[in-house]
Design a protein around this motif. Sequence first.
Motif, PDB file in Angstrom:
ATOM      1  N   CYS A  67       0.858  -1.187   0.000  1.00 18.52           N
ATOM      2  CA  CYS A  67       0.000   0.000   0.000  1.00 18.52           C
ATOM      3  C   CYS A  67       0.895   1.238   0.000  1.00 18.52           C
ATOM      4  CB  CYS A  67      -0.905   0.006   1.233  1.00 18.52           C
ATOM      5  SG  CYS A  67      -2.046   1.400   1.271  1.00 18.52           S
ATOM      6  N   PRO A  68       0.839   2.046  -1.055  1.00 23.72           N
ATOM      7  CA  PRO A  68       1.702   3.228  -1.138  1.00 23.72           C
ATOM      8  C   PRO A  68       1.184   4.448  -0.372  1.00 23.72           C
ATOM      9  CG  PRO A  68       0.385   3.063  -3.117  1.00 23.72           C
ATOM     10  CD  PRO A  68       0.059   1.849  -2.274  1.00 23.72           C
ATOM     11  N   VAL A  69      -0.012   4.348   0.205  1.00 23.63           N
ATOM     12  CA  VAL A  69      -0.624   5.498   0.873  1.00 23.63           C
ATOM     13  C   VAL A  69      -0.240   5.500   2.353  1.00 23.63           C
ATOM     14  CG1 VAL A  69      -2.791   6.673   1.394  1.00 23.63           C
ATOM     15  CG2 VAL A  69      -2.559   5.378  -0.746  1.00 23.63           C
ATOM     16  N   PRO A  70       0.460   6.533   2.811  1.00 26.35           N
ATOM     17  CA  PRO A  70       0.871   6.589   4.222  1.00 26.35           C
ATOM     18  C   PRO A  70      -0.321   6.482   5.177  1.00 26.35           C
ATOM     19  CG  PRO A  70       1.980   8.296   2.955  1.00 26.35           C
ATOM     20  CD  PRO A  70       0.924   7.698   2.061  1.00 26.35           C
ATOM     21  N   GLY A  71      -0.142   5.733   6.254  1.00 25.78           N
ATOM     22  CA  GLY A  71      -1.173   5.590   7.273  1.00 25.78           C
ATOM     23  C   GLY A  71      -2.303   4.636   6.918  1.00 25.78           C
ATOM     24  N   ARG A  72      -2.149   3.916   5.810  1.00 24.46           N
ATOM     25  CA  ARG A  72      -3.188   2.965   5.393  1.00 24.46           C
ATOM     26  C   ARG A  72      -2.545   1.605   5.158  1.00 24.46           C
ATOM     27  NH1 ARG A  72      -7.934   5.773   4.223  1.00 24.46           N
ATOM     28  NH2 ARG A  72      -8.773   4.127   2.904  1.00 24.46           N
ATOM     29  N   VAL A  73      -3.335   0.543   5.225  1.00 23.95           N
ATOM     30  CA  VAL A  73      -2.831  -0.825   5.078  1.00 23.95           C
ATOM     31  C   VAL A  73      -3.780  -1.646   4.221  1.00 23.95           C
ATOM     32  CG1 VAL A  73      -1.623  -0.823   7.293  1.00 23.95           C
ATOM     33  CG2 VAL A  73      -3.989  -1.637   7.180  1.00 23.95           C
ATOM     34  N   ARG A  74      -3.260  -2.758   3.753  1.00 22.96           N
ATOM     35  CA  ARG A  74      -4.052  -3.777   3.060  1.00 22.96           C
ATOM     36  C   ARG A  74      -3.779  -5.097   3.756  1.00 22.96           C
ATOM     37  NH1 ARG A  74      -2.265  -3.695  -2.847  1.00 22.96           N
ATOM     38  NH2 ARG A  74      -4.222  -4.748  -3.271  1.00 22.96           N
ATOM     39  N   ARG A  75      -4.788  -5.965   3.808  1.00 23.38           N
ATOM     40  CA  ARG A  75      -4.646  -7.235   4.502  1.00 23.38           C
ATOM     41  C   ARG A  75      -5.252  -8.373   3.675  1.00 23.38           C
ATOM     42  NH1 ARG A  75      -1.885  -5.191   8.529  1.00 23.38           N
ATOM     43  NH2 ARG A  75      -2.907  -3.955  10.120  1.00 23.38           N
ATOM     44  N   VAL A  76      -4.685  -9.562   3.850  1.00 25.04           N
ATOM     45  CA  VAL A  76      -5.246 -10.780   3.268  1.00 25.04           C
ATOM     46  C   VAL A  76      -5.303 -11.858   4.342  1.00 25.04           C
ATOM     47  CG1 VAL A  76      -4.469 -10.407   0.877  1.00 25.04           C
ATOM     48  CG2 VAL A  76      -2.966 -11.591   2.488  1.00 25.04           C
ATOM     49  N   VAL A  77      -6.110 -12.870   4.084  1.00 25.86           N
ATOM     50  CA  VAL A  77      -6.091 -14.088   4.884  1.00 25.86           C
ATOM     51  C   VAL A  77      -5.729 -15.230   3.950  1.00 25.86           C
ATOM     52  CG1 VAL A  77      -7.730 -13.287   6.624  1.00 25.86           C
ATOM     53  CG2 VAL A  77      -8.574 -14.477   4.609  1.00 25.86           C
ATOM     54  N   THR A  78      -4.985 -16.185   4.472  1.00 22.95           N
ATOM     55  CA  THR A  78      -4.555 -17.333   3.682  1.00 22.95           C
ATOM     56  C   THR A  78      -5.696 -18.320   3.551  1.00 22.95           C
ATOM     57  OG1 THR A  78      -2.329 -17.048   4.572  1.00 22.95           O
ATOM     58  CG2 THR A  78      -2.811 -19.147   3.471  1.00 22.95           C
ATOM     59  N   LEU A  79      -6.018 -18.711   2.315  1.00 21.33           N
ATOM     60  CA  LEU A  79      -7.035 -19.722   2.065  1.00 21.33           C
ATOM     61  C   LEU A  79      -6.413 -21.099   1.892  1.00 21.33           C
ATOM     62  CD1 LEU A  79      -9.286 -17.766  -0.458  1.00 21.33           C
ATOM     63  CD2 LEU A  79      -9.638 -18.071   2.007  1.00 21.33           C
TER      64      LEU A  79
END
Length: 143
Positions: A67-79
């Motif tokens: 995620c290139p946006v400061p103060g933000r995140v992306r998440r995944v869960v493993t399937l």
Amino acid sequence: MTQDLLDGEPTSGFQDLLGYHLAEWAEGHAVLELAVERKHCNRAGVVHGGVLATLIDTSCGFSATYCPVPGRVRRVVTLSLTSSFLGQARHGIIRAVGRMRAGGSRIVFCSAEVLDEDGKLIAMGEGSFRYRTGSKALEGVPL
């Protein structure tokens, strides 16, 4: 180094326990590094397969969540996750190189290779991952 790449997001407890760090991170690509210690080794004195599987899983997950946006995140869960063990390491720094390969609106597919300090392939794997709510978009969600 990890803190800079994670833009202030604290490391996880599991990351602290194992001691790996995020060495490179970009869209579709992530590299983790781990300095092998006695705690990472099995009874035979080589890096435990569970440590290698963790590096495969984690580098894949990071490769899908830049995620290139400061103060933000992306998440995944493993399937799902597969792993193959092709060699051994007893010491040095091992590197897991994760790459996002393909994906749809919610599910992505990634692969990873784990290399010993000489660049020899010691493990590889692939997995499918589902984006958490709000994480599909590159701008992610607030931290």
